[in-house]
Design an enzyme around this catalytic site. Structure first.
Site, short mmCIF file in Angstrom:
data_model
loop_
_atom_site.label_atom_id
_atom_site.label_comp_id
_atom_site.label_asym_id
_atom_site.label_seq_id
_atom_site.Cartn_x
_atom_site.Cartn_y
_atom_site.Cartn_z
N CYS A 2 0.85 -1.18 0.00
CA CYS A 2 0.00 0.00 0.00
C CYS A 2 0.88 1.23 0.00
O CYS A 2 2.07 1.15 0.27
CB CYS A 2 -0.86 0.02 1.26
SG CYS A 2 -1.75 -1.52 1.53
N ARG A 27 1.58 1.79 -5.99
CA ARG A 27 1.76 0.78 -4.94
C ARG A 27 0.49 -0.03 -4.71
O ARG A 27 0.49 -1.01 -3.98
CB ARG A 27 2.16 1.46 -3.64
CG ARG A 27 3.47 2.21 -3.72
CD ARG A 27 3.85 2.73 -2.37
NE ARG A 27 4.29 1.65 -1.49
CZ ARG A 27 5.53 1.20 -1.41
NH1 ARG A 27 6.46 1.73 -2.16
NH2 ARG A 27 5.84 0.23 -0.60
N TRP A 77 -3.64 -2.01 -1.65
CA TRP A 77 -3.68 -3.21 -2.49
C TRP A 77 -4.01 -4.34 -1.52
O TRP A 77 -3.23 -4.68 -0.64
CB TRP A 77 -2.33 -3.45 -3.16
CG TRP A 77 -2.31 -4.60 -4.10
CD1 TRP A 77 -2.84 -4.65 -5.36
CD2 TRP A 77 -1.72 -5.88 -3.87
NE1 TRP A 77 -2.61 -5.87 -5.93
CE2 TRP A 77 -1.92 -6.65 -5.04
CE3 TRP A 77 -1.04 -6.46 -2.80
CZ2 TRP A 77 -1.47 -7.96 -5.16
CZ3 TRP A 77 -0.60 -7.76 -2.92
CH2 TRP A 77 -0.81 -8.49 -4.09
N ASN A 103 0.91 -0.40 6.00
CA ASN A 103 1.38 -1.15 4.83
C ASN A 103 2.13 -2.35 5.38
O ASN A 103 3.02 -2.19 6.20
CB ASN A 103 2.32 -0.27 3.98
CG ASN A 103 2.97 -1.06 2.86
OD1 ASN A 103 2.37 -2.00 2.34
ND2 ASN A 103 4.17 -0.69 2.48
N GLY A 104 1.75 -3.56 4.94
CA GLY A 104 2.42 -4.76 5.43
C GLY A 104 1.40 -5.80 5.83
O GLY A 104 0.24 -5.73 5.43
N GLU A 486 9.62 -12.29 -21.34
CA GLU A 486 9.21 -10.92 -21.05
C GLU A 486 8.03 -10.51 -21.95
O GLU A 486 7.09 -9.86 -21.49
CB GLU A 486 10.41 -9.98 -21.24
CG GLU A 486 10.12 -8.51 -21.04
CD GLU A 486 9.67 -8.13 -19.62
OE1 GLU A 486 9.68 -8.98 -18.73
OE2 GLU A 486 9.26 -6.96 -19.44
N LYS A 490 4.37 -9.33 -20.52
CA LYS A 490 3.76 -8.04 -20.87
C LYS A 490 2.35 -8.26 -21.40
O LYS A 490 1.42 -7.52 -21.06
CB LYS A 490 4.61 -7.31 -21.92
CG LYS A 490 5.86 -6.69 -21.37
CD LYS A 490 5.56 -5.46 -20.54
CE LYS A 490 6.64 -5.16 -19.52
NZ LYS A 490 6.73 -6.04 -18.37
N GLU A 493 -0.05 -9.32 -18.47
CA GLU A 493 -0.40 -8.33 -17.45
C GLU A 493 -1.14 -7.13 -18.03
O GLU A 493 -1.92 -6.49 -17.33
CB GLU A 493 0.81 -7.89 -16.62
CG GLU A 493 1.88 -7.11 -17.34
CD GLU A 493 3.04 -6.73 -16.42
OE1 GLU A 493 2.87 -6.65 -15.20
OE2 GLU A 493 4.15 -6.51 -16.95
N HIS A 509 8.61 -31.06 -26.81
CA HIS A 509 8.51 -32.00 -25.69
C HIS A 509 7.15 -31.92 -25.00
O HIS A 509 7.02 -32.35 -23.86
CB HIS A 509 9.65 -31.74 -24.70
CG HIS A 509 11.01 -31.97 -25.29
ND1 HIS A 509 11.49 -33.22 -25.61
CD2 HIS A 509 11.96 -31.08 -25.71
CE1 HIS A 509 12.70 -33.11 -26.15
NE2 HIS A 509 12.99 -31.82 -26.23
N LYS A 608 2.45 -1.91 -8.45
CA LYS A 608 3.80 -1.68 -8.95
C LYS A 608 4.85 -2.37 -8.10
O LYS A 608 5.77 -2.99 -8.61
CB LYS A 608 4.05 -0.17 -8.99
CG LYS A 608 5.43 0.22 -9.47
CD LYS A 608 5.61 -0.10 -10.94
CE LYS A 608 6.99 0.26 -11.46
NZ LYS A 608 7.28 -0.42 -12.73
O1 M6R Z 1 10.57 -3.69 -8.22
P1 M6R Z 1 10.97 -5.04 -8.73
O2 M6R Z 1 11.87 -4.95 -9.90
O3 M6R Z 1 11.56 -5.90 -7.66
O4 M6R Z 1 9.63 -5.73 -9.22
C1 M6R Z 1 9.63 -7.04 -9.69
C2 M6R Z 1 8.31 -7.41 -10.34
O5 M6R Z 1 7.26 -7.28 -9.43
C3 M6R Z 1 8.03 -6.57 -11.59
O6 M6R Z 1 9.06 -6.66 -12.53
C4 M6R Z 1 6.69 -7.03 -12.23
O7 M6R Z 1 6.83 -8.31 -12.76
C5 M6R Z 1 6.23 -6.04 -13.32
N1 M6R Z 1 4.81 -5.87 -13.24
C6 M6R Z 1 6.51 -6.51 -14.70
O8 M6R Z 1 6.05 -5.62 -15.67
#
Ligand code: M6R
Length: 613
Positions: A2, A27, A77, A103-104, A486, A490, A493, A509, A608
């Site tokens: 959060c 966040r 969140w 937060n936590g 990657e 993308k 998400e 396989h 994020k």
């Molecule tokens: O802040 P970080 O690089 O540790 O975050 C890692 C992942 O949570 C972050 O890369 C996440 O997978 C992104 N949403 C990817 O776009």
């Protein structure tokens, strides 16, 4: 995970709180709330509207009392309890004279809740957080003031927390504390601030301090008093702020993701800046780990999550090729719970844009405990991982607000490859001219990236032909494999489409059984040592009816011959090619998200920075 903000000493703090909550939405944004002390009472408003909670909250606060004292705000969140207004923070006690944000995660909340309820407290939410405000209420009823009661409460809870609490009886005071999740403090004239991280304070003050684990701060107008949880005075560490507010805003782009994709050449160029000494040798000033210590290293682990993990997976190819050291990459949430073979000659590299991801920071803590040298690659200066590691290498991408990592991912690849070259220099596995040649090729990357970004319309056109597709495979070999991972992440998400990233050689396989007309295969077919084999794998899926989209080097007609659509990219050397090859895949995911009506800055269910397990 959060965002939290608090301010005392501002006669009208509400606009500041709401503005900061907007800055903190990356966040989490499934609900938002604010509480303030006005006229001897706590006034509170909360909203829970999935992706627009802060905007809804602004409407709810239109008739809030003015001329108030301390104020706190929260963007959430959800972990414990659905994202509803009842579960939104701030939470209040039975009397309504205390309000708390958190937060936590409080791990022993069930036992505490049962005890509080048995002793007459009424709980109004399903959160783990609410027990804390009722415990403070209990201790204040026993005669403690707000600070002492908060201290006693923190002695009863187990888990991770950044908290801020206000009380109608101490109108100008905010009590804050942290363990394992971030909290920064700020001062300006007669005002004191707290926030879960720095962007929320940009524009208000540059005098910012980090609160460390198990420290407590009492904020009053213009004053910060920091102690340990036991009450011993502490001088908090002052942080260096180099970002401005403008850098954290959209700068004319429709969304943060577009802006941040456009900033990628600059992010890479800046990450490469000032790395060469007068004699052409590579210098990493900020590293904090000496050449002698690095010379002793006989094994490297690179540990991360999500896109940062994919950057790590690219780096494995580079490190093994250049440094000849065994290099393992691992997902942080797995690494920390197995028995990685680590000793005092192991270098453990944690890669994290935010430097706050709990899985990665805990993995680094474990690596450190096992005796490894810990190095963190982070984008956030003074992030908690950066502060706790033996060494740090910063990506210099500027703030990344879009939930989908773009510029930081590419800057991470470059930073890790710089680290690889530095290790090669120290271990003598590459000569100075060889290193110089690779650095020269890296210096070309920003221009190649700009050229790649300028082809967005061609990618949009391909995307417009794929709007009916629901199943995607992303295939690659060698460094094309992490690029495929990657690209698939993308698309998942941002566009919420099923997308699997696979090593192309592995397809036969099992997964090839899923290939049929209607399935889209996106192949990374830029020239790397396995390019020919990659084209054979693509031919296998093409002949089974898949629609094939290939990322290929300009003018590669052999690749084009086995594709339905080509995303052309300018060629570069194989180990650097992911920095270019990822770009059209970001653009493809972005365009498909838009075509499906999704906001790329607010992917559902995501936040994020992930500061929970
Ligand atoms: O802040 P970080 O690089 O540790 O975050 C890692 C992942 O949570 C972050 O890369 C996440 O997978 C992104 N949403 C990817 O776009």
């Amino acid at each position: 995970m959060c965002g939290i903000i608090g301010v005392t000493g501002e006669p009208d703090a509400l606009p500041l709180i709401l503005g900061a909550l907007h800055q903190l939405e990356y966040r989490g944004y499934d609900s938002a709330g604010v509480a303030l002390v006005a006229g001897g009472e706590i006034w509170r408003a909360r909203a829970a509207d999935g992706t627009h909670s802060v905007a809804d909250l602004a409407a709810l606060t239109a008739d809030a009392p003015r001329g108030h004292a301390a104020a706190i705000g929260h963007t959430r969140w959800a972990t414990h309890g659905h994202p509803t207004p009842e579960n939104a923070h701030p939470h209040v006690d039975c009397t309504g004279r205390l309000a708390l944000i958190h937060n936590g995660i409080i791990e022993n909340h069930s036992a505490l809740r049962a005890d509080l309820v048995a002793n007459g407290h009424t709980m109004t939410s399903a959160t783990d957080t609410e027990v804390m405000v009722h415990l403070i209420e209990r201790f204040m009823a026993e005669g403690s003031d707000l600070t002492a009661a908060t201290r006693r409460m923190l002695g009863s809870v187990r888990g991770a927390f950044s908290i801020a609490v206000i009380c109608a009886d101490e109108p100008d005071t905010i009590v804050a504390a942290r363990r394992s999740t971030p909290l920064v403090l700020g001062l300006r004239d007669g005002t004191a601030f707290l926030a879960s991280d720095i962007p929320a304070l940009i524009g208000h003050t540059r005098e910012v301090y980090a609160l460390a684990d198990d420290e407590l701060a009492v904020l009053t107008p213009g004053h910060l008093h920091v102690t340990t949880l036991e009450g011993a005075p502490v001088i908090p560490e002052q942080l260096t702020i180099t970002w401005d507010l403008e850098a954290a805003q959209k700068g004319g782009f429709p969304d943060y993701m577009s802006k941040e994709m456009d900033e990628q050449p600059l992010a890479v160029a800046t990450t490469l800046l000032d790395r060469r000494g007068a004699g052409g040798e590579l210098i990493l000033d900020e590293l904090r780990i000496s050449a002698d210590e690095l010379r002793r290293i006989d094994k490297v682990f690179i540990v991360a999550c999500g896109s940062s993990y994919h950057a790590a997976a690219v780096a494995k190819y580079a490190l093994e090729h250049w440094v000849k050291l065994p290099t393992e990459v691992d997902i942080a949430s797995e690494f920390r719970y197995r028995d990685p073979v680590i000793g005092d000659r192991t270098l453990c590299v944690g890669v994290s844009q935010s430097g706050e991801t709990l899985d990665t920071s805990e993995a680094m803590r474990e690596a450190s405990r096992l005796g490894a040298k810990v190095l963190v690659v982070s984008n956030v200066v003074d992030s908690s991982m950066a502060r706790h590691a033996d060494g740090v290498l910063y990506t210099r991408a500027g703030p990344e607000v879009g939930v989908a990592s773009t510029k930081c991912h590419l800057a991470q690849i470059v930073a890790l490859e710089i680290l690889g070259l530095f290790l090669a220099q120290i271990h003598g596995t590459l000569t100075a001219p060889e290193i110089g040649e690779i650095l020269n090729a890296m210096d070309e990357l920003p221009a190649l990236m700009t050229r790649t970004l300028s082809r967005r319309r061609e990618v949009d056109e391909v995307a417009s032909k794929l709007t009916d597709a629901r199943d995607f495979f992303f295939l690659g070999r060698h460094v094309g494999y992490p690029v495929a991972l990657e690209g698939a992440l993308k698309l998942k998400e941002l566009a919420y489409l099923r997308a699997e990233g696979y090593a192309a050689g592995e397809l036969k396989h099992g997964p090839i059984a899923l290939i049929e007309p209607g399935v889209v295969v996106v192949g990374i077919a830029t020239r790397n040592p396995l390019w020919e084999k990659m084209l054979s794998n693509i031919a296998e899926v093409h002949s089974r009816g898949a629609t094939v989209v290939l990322v290929a080097d300009d003018g590669d007609e052999e690749a084009a011959a086995v594709a339905d659509h080509v995303l052309w990219v300018p060629p570069t050397s194989p180990l650097l090619s992911p920095v270019i090859g990822v770009i059209p895949l970001q653009q493809l995911a972005y365009r498909l998200a838009r075509l499906h009506g999704h906001d790329p800055d607010r992917p559902r269910n995501l936040a994020k920075t992930v500061t929970v397990e």
